[in-house]
Design a protein around this motif. Sequence first.
Motif, PDB file in Angstrom:
ATOM      1  N   GLY A 232       0.810  -1.207   0.000  1.00  0.00           N
ATOM      2  CA  GLY A 232       0.000   0.000   0.000  1.00  0.00           C
ATOM      3  C   GLY A 232       0.844   1.257   0.000  1.00  0.00           C
ATOM      4  N   ALA A 233       1.907   1.218   0.752  1.00  0.00           N
ATOM      5  CA  ALA A 233       2.850   2.335   0.811  1.00  0.00           C
ATOM      6  C   ALA A 233       4.234   1.795   0.505  1.00  0.00           C
ATOM      7  CB  ALA A 233       2.818   2.967   2.196  1.00  0.00           C
ATOM      8  N   THR A 234       5.186   2.664   0.303  1.00  0.00           N
ATOM      9  CA  THR A 234       6.531   2.213  -0.022  1.00  0.00           C
ATOM     10  C   THR A 234       7.121   1.450   1.155  1.00  0.00           C
ATOM     11  OG1 THR A 234       6.888   4.100  -1.468  1.00  0.00           O
ATOM     12  CG2 THR A 234       8.837   2.913  -0.703  1.00  0.00           C
ATOM     13  N   PRO A 235       7.461   0.214   0.914  1.00  0.00           N
ATOM     14  CA  PRO A 235       8.042  -0.565   2.012  1.00  0.00           C
ATOM     15  C   PRO A 235       9.545  -0.337   2.123  1.00  0.00           C
ATOM     16  CG  PRO A 235       7.850  -1.930   0.071  1.00  0.00           C
ATOM     17  CD  PRO A 235       7.328  -0.564  -0.322  1.00  0.00           C
ATOM     18  N   TYR A 236      10.106  -0.817   3.192  1.00  0.00           N
ATOM     19  CA  TYR A 236      11.555  -0.961   3.227  1.00  0.00           C
ATOM     20  C   TYR A 236      11.867  -2.190   2.359  1.00  0.00           C
ATOM     21  CZ  TYR A 236      11.829   2.185   7.287  1.00  0.00           C
ATOM     22  OH  TYR A 236      11.764   3.263   8.146  1.00  0.00           O
ATOM     23  N   LEU A 237      12.929  -2.130   1.599  1.00  0.00           N
ATOM     24  CA  LEU A 237      13.255  -3.215   0.668  1.00  0.00           C
ATOM     25  C   LEU A 237      14.684  -3.679   0.877  1.00  0.00           C
ATOM     26  CD1 LEU A 237      11.541  -1.608  -2.418  1.00  0.00           C
ATOM     27  CD2 LEU A 237      10.799  -3.716  -1.302  1.00  0.00           C
ATOM     28  N   PHE A 238      14.869  -4.970   0.718  1.00  0.00           N
ATOM     29  CA  PHE A 238      16.165  -5.582   0.998  1.00  0.00           C
ATOM     30  C   PHE A 238      16.489  -6.600  -0.088  1.00  0.00           C
ATOM     31  CE2 PHE A 238      16.145  -4.165   5.445  1.00  0.00           C
ATOM     32  CZ  PHE A 238      14.784  -4.029   5.689  1.00  0.00           C
ATOM     33  N   TRP A 239      17.774  -6.800  -0.312  1.00  0.00           N
ATOM     34  CA  TRP A 239      18.258  -7.925  -1.081  1.00  0.00           C
ATOM     35  C   TRP A 239      19.208  -8.730  -0.186  1.00  0.00           C
ATOM     36  CZ3 TRP A 239      17.062 -10.268  -5.530  1.00  0.00           C
ATOM     37  CH2 TRP A 239      16.312  -9.563  -6.487  1.00  0.00           C
ATOM     38  N   TYR A 240      18.928 -10.045  -0.134  1.00  0.00           N
ATOM     39  CA  TYR A 240      19.781 -10.969   0.604  1.00  0.00           C
ATOM     40  C   TYR A 240      20.362 -11.980  -0.371  1.00  0.00           C
ATOM     41  CZ  TYR A 240      17.893  -9.500   5.162  1.00  0.00           C
ATOM     42  OH  TYR A 240      17.551  -8.783   6.290  1.00  0.00           O
TER      43      TYR A 240
ATOM     44  N   GLY B  95      23.631 -19.165   5.556  1.00  0.00           N
ATOM     45  CA  GLY B  95      22.502 -18.327   5.932  1.00  0.00           C
ATOM     46  C   GLY B  95      22.299 -17.197   4.946  1.00  0.00           C
ATOM     47  N   LEU B  96      21.499 -16.255   5.322  1.00  0.00           N
ATOM     48  CA  LEU B  96      21.166 -15.120   4.469  1.00  0.00           C
ATOM     49  C   LEU B  96      22.046 -13.932   4.831  1.00  0.00           C
ATOM     50  CD1 LEU B  96      17.341 -15.566   4.860  1.00  0.00           C
ATOM     51  CD2 LEU B  96      18.578 -15.862   2.729  1.00  0.00           C
ATOM     52  N   GLN B  97      22.705 -13.402   3.826  1.00  0.00           N
ATOM     53  CA  GLN B  97      23.553 -12.242   4.041  1.00  0.00           C
ATOM     54  C   GLN B  97      22.943 -11.037   3.352  1.00  0.00           C
ATOM     55  OE1 GLN B  97      27.449 -12.379   2.164  1.00  0.00           O
ATOM     56  NE2 GLN B  97      28.293 -10.930   3.640  1.00  0.00           N
ATOM     57  N   LEU B  98      22.855  -9.926   4.071  1.00  0.00           N
ATOM     58  CA  LEU B  98      22.276  -8.718   3.497  1.00  0.00           C
ATOM     59  C   LEU B  98      23.241  -8.099   2.500  1.00  0.00           C
ATOM     60  CD1 LEU B  98      19.890  -6.659   3.695  1.00  0.00           C
ATOM     61  CD2 LEU B  98      21.364  -5.369   5.253  1.00  0.00           C
ATOM     62  N   LEU B  99      22.742  -7.868   1.282  1.00  0.00           N
ATOM     63  CA  LEU B  99      23.535  -7.192   0.261  1.00  0.00           C
ATOM     64  C   LEU B  99      23.338  -5.683   0.320  1.00  0.00           C
ATOM     65  CD1 LEU B  99      22.977  -9.400  -2.920  1.00  0.00           C
ATOM     66  CD2 LEU B  99      25.086  -9.152  -1.609  1.00  0.00           C
TER      67      LEU B  99
ATOM     68  N   ALA C 258      24.779 -18.069  -6.473  1.00  0.00           N
ATOM     69  CA  ALA C 258      24.078 -18.206  -5.194  1.00  0.00           C
ATOM     70  C   ALA C 258      22.590 -18.015  -5.445  1.00  0.00           C
ATOM     71  CB  ALA C 258      24.581 -17.168  -4.196  1.00  0.00           C
ATOM     72  N   GLU C 259      21.819 -18.042  -4.369  1.00  0.00           N
ATOM     73  CA  GLU C 259      20.390 -17.731  -4.433  1.00  0.00           C
ATOM     74  C   GLU C 259      20.219 -16.320  -3.902  1.00  0.00           C
ATOM     75  OE1 GLU C 259      18.233 -20.555  -5.075  1.00  0.00           O
ATOM     76  OE2 GLU C 259      16.374 -19.389  -5.145  1.00  0.00           O
ATOM     77  N   TYR C 260      19.429 -15.536  -4.598  1.00  0.00           N
ATOM     78  CA  TYR C 260      19.218 -14.134  -4.227  1.00  0.00           C
ATOM     79  C   TYR C 260      17.747 -13.922  -3.887  1.00  0.00           C
ATOM     80  CZ  TYR C 260      23.904 -13.254  -5.889  1.00  0.00           C
ATOM     81  OH  TYR C 260      25.265 -13.274  -6.043  1.00  0.00           O
TER      82      TYR C 260
END
Lengths: 113, 112
Positions: free
Chosen positions: B28-36, B43-47, B87-89
Motif C-alpha cells: 500500500g505504501a513504499t516498504p523498506y526493501l532488501f536484497w539478501y 545463511g542469508l547475508q544482506l547485500l 548463489a540464491e538471491y
Amino acid sequence: EPEVTQTPSHQVTQMGQEVILRCVPISNHLYFYWYRQILGQKVEFLVSFYNNEISEKSEIFDDQFSVERPDGSNFTLKIRSTKLEDSAMYFCASTASFRNEQFFGPGTRLTVL
Amino acid sequence: AQSVTQPDIHITVSEGASLELRCNYSYGATPYLFWYVQSPGQGLQLLLKYFSGDTLVQGIKGFEAEFKRSQSSFNLRKPSVHWSDAAEYFCAGDSGNTPLVFGKGTRLSVIA
C-alpha cells in the motif's frame, strides 16, 4: 564482527519427537525472529519476539511451536511433536531496532523421518 | 496483501557479464526493501537495503539496486559478475506493520 549463531547445524529426528533449535542473537539486539525455508521454497516468517513475548506470529506457528528466551542470550524454537512437513531449514534473525535490517544466522536444517 | 515477486527462478550469466535480477513489490505504501544472498548451505547475508532517499543504493560485493516507485520495482544489478556470485538471491519487503516478506528467490549460475 558480531553474528547470529545457531545450533545444531543439522538435526535429524523421528516424527512425533520434540526438538529444540537454539539461537544466540547479536548481544545488543532486542528483536528476534524465526523463519523457515522448506527445500526449494521461499523463506517464510514464523514468529517475532520482543520484550520477552511474542509480538507477531504467522499461521504456520501453531500450538506445536513455542519460543523462549530462557537466559538473556539464547533464543529457542521448540517444536513439540514434529511432523514430516516440518522438515526445513530454520533461520534465526535479530535486529537492534524495529524495522532495521535483520541479521540472519546460518540456519539449522531439520530433517523429520 | 503485501507481496514480493521475483519473476526469474533461475538465471545463468557468463563470468564478466552484467547482471540484473528483478524484484517487484505490492504494498500500500513504499516498504523498506532488501536484497539478501544465500550461498549453498549458508545463511542469508544482506547485500543492500532501501529505506528512503536516494533511489540508487549501493551494497556489498559490488551490487547496487534501484528503487523505481512507478514500476514498483527494486532490481538488483552488478556490472561484472564473478564466479563466486553464484548463489540464491532473495528480495524482501517490510511494510512496518507486517513481518518481512520474501520473494521466492532467483538462483544465479555463473558460467565461464
